[in-house]
Design a protein around this motif. Structure first.
Motif, short mmCIF file in Angstrom:
data_model
loop_
_atom_site.label_atom_id
_atom_site.label_comp_id
_atom_site.label_asym_id
_atom_site.label_seq_id
_atom_site.Cartn_x
_atom_site.Cartn_y
_atom_site.Cartn_z
N ASP A 175 0.83 -1.20 0.00
CA ASP A 175 0.00 0.00 0.00
C ASP A 175 0.86 1.25 0.00
O ASP A 175 0.51 2.26 -0.62
CB ASP A 175 -0.91 0.00 1.24
N THR A 197 3.95 5.46 -3.17
CA THR A 197 2.66 4.78 -3.16
C THR A 197 1.96 5.02 -4.49
O THR A 197 2.26 6.00 -5.19
CB THR A 197 1.77 5.28 -1.99
N ASP A 199 -1.36 5.18 -4.25
CA ASP A 199 -2.62 5.68 -3.70
C ASP A 199 -2.51 7.19 -3.50
O ASP A 199 -1.73 7.66 -2.66
CB ASP A 199 -2.89 4.98 -2.36
N THR A 201 -4.52 9.32 -2.13
CA THR A 201 -4.90 9.77 -0.78
C THR A 201 -3.75 9.59 0.20
O THR A 201 -3.43 10.49 0.99
CB THR A 201 -6.14 9.01 -0.28
#
Length: 366
Positions: A175, A197, A199, A201
């Motif tokens: 992640d 990452t 991601d 967010t």
């Protein structure tokens, strides 16, 4: 102890490091703003094949920042190998969470997925694979366990820039992942690190925390308790220059490991082996002696010949602050008591390698 003739590590600084640092000095952009910070982050992300990269001031705070971005905190447990550098466990403790130590696989020296499975509890929030000494962990097995139990994966790639697992760079599976650029790492900024990452967010949260929690919408307004974890433009300038030569450095380190393998053939030592479906970046070329009784005398013998070495990391569960619920991790303990890091800098000559091998040979011929 003789004067050191062959150090355990020496960085390779043969590119644009001085030119880029001088640009920082000439333009006075020496702190956390300047063109090199953004360029280093974007080029690093492109190099390993990931969406987002946030530079920080060292590898330890990179781990802390990654855990903060995931919301890891008091009451949580994070599974981590006991055979690792202390920073992996300390960063977990900084958040108020509990590091839960697991054993290693004997062939790879990496975190044992089956022992991970045995240590999962209702409080487990994340698994932290550490790609130790440049060899990749078994990411297929670890990611399957994480999906099954809905756990985060935080890859500690401090020692594994350039390491591949099934054709992909480590740091692109979890992640969120972290790298270190300390002076003895494959690429260095002197002190520095990176959080990466896919991601958006998590990337936004990491950047928010690393810059003192400064809000986007209001000048000098802080909406979380943040940290001053930023990288300087000077450090990023060195990092960008290092990236430009990184492929060559990794190639030279892999050739170094092969030269050691040939030079040590026939001696009662085992070189840390590259595992199937991986590319070992050989941050450190490491050996195991047959019994723990040989490890420290061999290191003392090498030191007398002016050759610097290091022991493998002490298992973290044996250290006083983490030994309150002591239990045995026999594979990690066995590896740690028998392991030695040999001089591993990329510019080592064939003569240096032969000198190290000859000293080891003299020890075992006594």
């Amino acid at each position: 102890m003789s004067a050191i003739k062959i150090p355990v590590y020496r960085p390779s600084l043969r590119g644009n490091e001085k030119k880029y640092v001088n640009e920082c000095l000439d333009t006075t952009w020496i702190s956390s703003r300047g063109r090199f910070v953004g360029e280093f982050e974007s080029q690093f992300a492109r190099t390993i094949g990931i969406e987002h990269a946030a530079s920080v001031c060292n590898g330890t705070v990179a781990i802390h920042l990654a855990l903060l971005a995931l919301g890891i905190g008091e009451g949580d447990e994070v599974i981590v190998p006991t055979l690792t550098y202390i920073a992996s466990a300390n960063a977990i403790a900084y958040t108020g969470a509990t590091p839960v130590f697991v054993d290693s696989c004997r062939d790879s020296w990496q975190i044992d997925p089956e022992d991970v499975r045995r240590h999962i509890t209702p409080r487990t929030r994340a698994i932290m694979p550490v790609h130790l000494y440049g060899q990749a962990c078994d990411m297929d097995a670890l990611m399957a366990i994480a999906r099954e139990h809905r756990l985060f994966v935080v890859e500690d790639c401090a020692e594994a820039f350039g390491t591949l697992y099934k054709g992909r760079h480590v740091g692109t599976f979890g992640d969120i992942s972290t790298f270190s650029f300390f002076g003895n790492k494959t690429i260095t900024t002197g002190e520095g690190g990176m959080v990466v990452t896919n991601d958006k967010t998590l990337a936004t949260r990491a950047r928010h925390y690393k810059g003192q929690g400064l809000a986007d919408h209001r000048e000098y307004w802080h909406d979380v308790v943040g940290y001053n974890y930023r990288m300087t433009n000077i450090a990023a300038a060195i990092g960008l220059a290092q990236l430009e030569n990184a492929a060559d450095v990794i190639s030279r380190k892999r050739r170094l490991a092969e030269r050691y393998r040939q030079a040590l053939a026939g001696l009662p030592v085992a070189l840390h082996a590259e595992q199937p479906d991986t590319v070992h970046s050989y941050w450190m070329v490491s050996i195991l002696v047959e019994t723990p009784e040989h490890r420290d005398p061999l290191r003392a013998h090498l030191s007398q010949d002016g050759i610097e070495t290091r022991p493998l990391f002490f298992p973290v569960h044996t250290m006083p602050m983490y030994a309150k619920s002591y239990r045995r991790h026999p594979v990690a303990e066995d590896l740690a008591w028998r392991g030695i890091n040999l001089p591993s800098w990329p510019d080592m000559s064939d003569e240096d390698v032969q000198t190290v091998a000859a000293s080891i040979r003299r020890y075992f011929s006594k």
